[in-house]
Scaffold this motif. Sequence first.
Motif, short mmCIF file in Angstrom:
data_model
loop_
_atom_site.label_atom_id
_atom_site.label_comp_id
_atom_site.label_asym_id
_atom_site.label_seq_id
_atom_site.Cartn_x
_atom_site.Cartn_y
_atom_site.Cartn_z
N ILE A 1 -2.06 -6.40 -0.20
CA ILE A 1 -1.04 -7.11 -0.08
C ILE A 1 -0.90 -8.19 -1.34
O ILE A 1 0.09 -8.47 -2.08
N LEU A 2 -2.06 -8.97 -1.50
CA LEU A 2 -2.21 -10.29 -2.06
C LEU A 2 -2.32 -9.84 -4.02
O LEU A 2 -1.73 -10.73 -4.64
N ILE A 3 -3.09 -8.77 -3.81
CA ILE A 3 -3.40 -8.41 -5.44
C ILE A 3 -2.04 -8.42 -6.21
O ILE A 3 -1.86 -9.02 -7.32
N PRO A 4 -1.01 -7.61 -5.90
CA PRO A 4 0.07 -7.44 -6.74
C PRO A 4 1.09 -8.81 -6.81
O PRO A 4 1.78 -8.90 -7.66
N ILE A 5 0.92 -9.46 -5.70
CA ILE A 5 1.59 -10.66 -5.90
C ILE A 5 0.93 -11.91 -6.79
O ILE A 5 1.53 -12.46 -7.47
N LEU A 6 -0.37 -11.98 -6.56
CA LEU A 6 -1.22 -12.88 -7.15
C LEU A 6 -1.15 -12.70 -8.51
O LEU A 6 -1.34 -13.57 -9.46
N PHE A 7 -1.43 -11.24 -8.93
CA PHE A 7 -1.86 -11.07 -10.29
C PHE A 7 -0.53 -10.32 -10.99
O PHE A 7 -0.58 -9.57 -11.91
N LEU A 8 0.60 -10.78 -10.61
CA LEU A 8 1.99 -10.35 -11.18
C LEU A 8 2.01 -10.24 -12.55
O LEU A 8 2.62 -9.15 -13.47
N GLU A 9 1.43 -11.21 -13.29
CA GLU A 9 1.60 -11.61 -14.60
C GLU A 9 0.41 -10.90 -15.55
O GLU A 9 0.35 -11.05 -16.51
N PHE A 10 -0.38 -10.08 -14.55
CA PHE A 10 -1.69 -9.65 -15.30
C PHE A 10 -1.78 -8.19 -14.85
O PHE A 10 -2.71 -7.92 -13.83
N PRO A 11 -0.95 -7.32 -15.35
CA PRO A 11 -0.80 -5.86 -14.64
C PRO A 11 -2.09 -4.89 -14.86
O PRO A 11 -2.52 -4.25 -13.94
N TYR A 12 -2.83 -5.59 -15.96
CA TYR A 12 -4.00 -4.84 -16.11
C TYR A 12 -4.99 -4.95 -14.96
O TYR A 12 -5.82 -4.24 -14.47
N TRP A 13 -5.28 -6.35 -14.41
CA TRP A 13 -5.98 -6.56 -13.46
C TRP A 13 -5.60 -6.21 -12.03
O TRP A 13 -6.06 -5.89 -11.13
N ILE A 14 -4.29 -6.05 -11.69
CA ILE A 14 -3.48 -5.51 -10.60
C ILE A 14 -4.23 -3.94 -10.48
O ILE A 14 -4.81 -3.43 -9.49
N GLN A 15 -4.16 -3.08 -11.61
CA GLN A 15 -4.66 -2.04 -11.64
C GLN A 15 -6.15 -1.87 -11.21
O GLN A 15 -6.43 -0.93 -10.26
N TYR A 16 -6.90 -2.61 -11.62
CA TYR A 16 -8.26 -2.68 -11.38
C TYR A 16 -8.53 -3.31 -10.05
O TYR A 16 -9.70 -2.69 -9.32
#
Length: 124
Positions: free
Chosen positions: A91-106
Motif C-alpha cells: 500500500i505505502l510504496i506506490p504512495i510514498l514513492f509516487l515521484e520515483f516510478p523506478y523505485w516503485i517498480q523495484y
Amino acid sequence: MNYTFLVILKGSKYLVDKGVNETISLELMFTLLISGLFTLCFILDFVTKIILNKIVKPIIEKTNVKWDDILLEKNVFKGIAHIVPIIALKILIPILFLEFPYWIQYGLKFTNIYFAFAIIYIIV
C-alpha cells in the motif's frame, strides 16, 4: 505533487542550507524515507505477533480441536504475522514513492519476493 516528495525536498533544502551537497542531501533524505518504511514494517511485524499471541493463542488453547494446536506448535501464526508488513509495503510504496516510478517498480518486486518467502516460511 506528492506530500512525501515535498518533505524530501524540504529536508534536502534544509541540509543544503547547512552546507551539504544537494545530491548528497537528496540521497540522504531518500535513504531516511526507506529506513523509516522498513522501521514501520518491523514495528508492524512485532505488534502483529504480540496481538496474535494475546488473542489467538488463548483461543486455540481452549479448543478441543487438534489441528489448531498443530498450527500453534509449528509457529504458523508467526509466519502469518509477516504478511501484515507486506500488505503495508504494497500500500505505502506506490504512495510514498509516487515521484520515483523506478523505485516503485523495484519496491513492489521486493514485496513480491518477501511475500513468497513468507508463504514458504508458513508452509515449511
